[in-house]
Scaffold this motif. Structure first.
Motif, PDB file in Angstrom:
ATOM      1  N   SER A  58       0.782  -1.184   0.109  1.00  0.00           N
ATOM      2  CA  SER A  58       0.069   0.143   0.026  1.00  0.00           C
ATOM      3  C   SER A  58       0.757   1.233  -0.072  1.00  0.00           C
ATOM      4  O   SER A  58       2.006   1.283   0.405  1.00  0.00           O
ATOM      5  N   CYS A  59       0.269   2.331  -0.536  1.00  0.00           N
ATOM      6  CA  CYS A  59       1.032   3.451  -0.853  1.00  0.00           C
ATOM      7  C   CYS A  59       0.075   4.602  -0.403  1.00  0.00           C
ATOM      8  O   CYS A  59      -0.443   5.086  -1.246  1.00  0.00           O
ATOM      9  N   LYS A  60       0.110   4.969   0.967  1.00  0.00           N
ATOM     10  CA  LYS A  60      -0.660   6.016   1.688  1.00  0.00           C
ATOM     11  C   LYS A  60       0.086   6.790   2.183  1.00  0.00           C
ATOM     12  O   LYS A  60       1.002   6.793   3.144  1.00  0.00           O
ATOM     13  N   GLY A  61       0.060   8.127   1.714  1.00  0.00           N
ATOM     14  CA  GLY A  61       0.821   9.302   2.031  1.00  0.00           C
ATOM     15  C   GLY A  61       2.399   9.122   1.997  1.00  0.00           C
ATOM     16  O   GLY A  61       2.730   8.947   0.547  1.00  0.00           O
ATOM     17  N   THR A  62       3.204   9.007   2.969  1.00  0.00           N
ATOM     18  CA  THR A  62       4.505   8.872   2.697  1.00  0.00           C
ATOM     19  C   THR A  62       5.028   7.394   3.115  1.00  0.00           C
ATOM     20  O   THR A  62       6.089   7.002   2.755  1.00  0.00           O
ATOM     21  N   HIS A  63       4.050   6.569   3.167  1.00  0.00           N
ATOM     22  CA  HIS A  63       4.211   5.140   3.421  1.00  0.00           C
ATOM     23  C   HIS A  63       4.202   4.221   2.044  1.00  0.00           C
ATOM     24  O   HIS A  63       3.511   4.539   1.097  1.00  0.00           O
ATOM     25  N   GLY A  64       5.258   3.356   1.979  1.00  0.00           N
ATOM     26  CA  GLY A  64       5.221   2.594   0.619  1.00  0.00           C
ATOM     27  C   GLY A  64       6.293   3.129  -0.063  1.00  0.00           C
ATOM     28  O   GLY A  64       7.024   4.241  -0.010  1.00  0.00           O
TER      29      GLY A  64
END
Length: 152
Positions: free
Chosen positions: A69-75
């Motif tokens: 998952s790529c949510k915000g700065t994660h991923g």
């Protein structure tokens, strides 16, 4: 630094700056900076709206996610839209420089070269060396002797 070892660093730097190539490079950088503004406005005003007709006007929003998952700065995101935008800017810059500067200048220089050749063709000067002149005189004298003294 002593003068025995050659010119000083300052003299070498001064000579470097006074070369024609450095001045040409400085002019190219200034013109390149001016073209960057033109190209950026062409991309923002023409290319991005054309791309926006298919997708979005901002190419930076195109990306792919490599992680779950790529949510915000994660991923882990691949921002391939930014690369595409930079590539388009590069191609457009090259096209603008080629079609507005290189092509007209090369045509102008070719026209000036053909005019120069035409002028030189009318003023064709035959450079004859001293040896060639002496050989011609010798050949004329030999031909004169062969024809005889009274047969001129």
């Amino acid at each position: 630094m002593s003068e025995k070892n050659g010119p000083s660093v300052w003299q070498g730097f001064k000579a470097f700056l006074m070369r024609g190539n450095v001045v040409d490079l400085a002019v190219a950088v200034v013109i390149g900076a001016a073209f960057t503004n033109i190209v950026n406005s062409v991309v923002k005003g023409i290319i991005n709206p054309l791309v926006g007709a298919v997708g979005t006007q901002n190419l930076d929003t195109y990306s792919s996610c490599l992680s779950a998952s790529c949510k915000g700065t994660h991923g882990i995101q691949l921002m391939w839209g930014s690369v595409l935008g930079a590539t388009l800017s590069f191609v457009i810059t090259g096209a603008v420089v080629y079609f507005l500067m290189v092509l007209p200048m090369s045509r102008y220089l070719a026209r000036m070269e053909s005019r120069r050749k035409a002028r030189e063709g009318t003023k064709e000067i035959v450079e004859v060396t001293e040896l060639e002149v002496l050989k011609d005189i010798r050949d004329l004298l030999v031909a004169q002797r062969a024809s005889g003294p009274g047969e001129r």
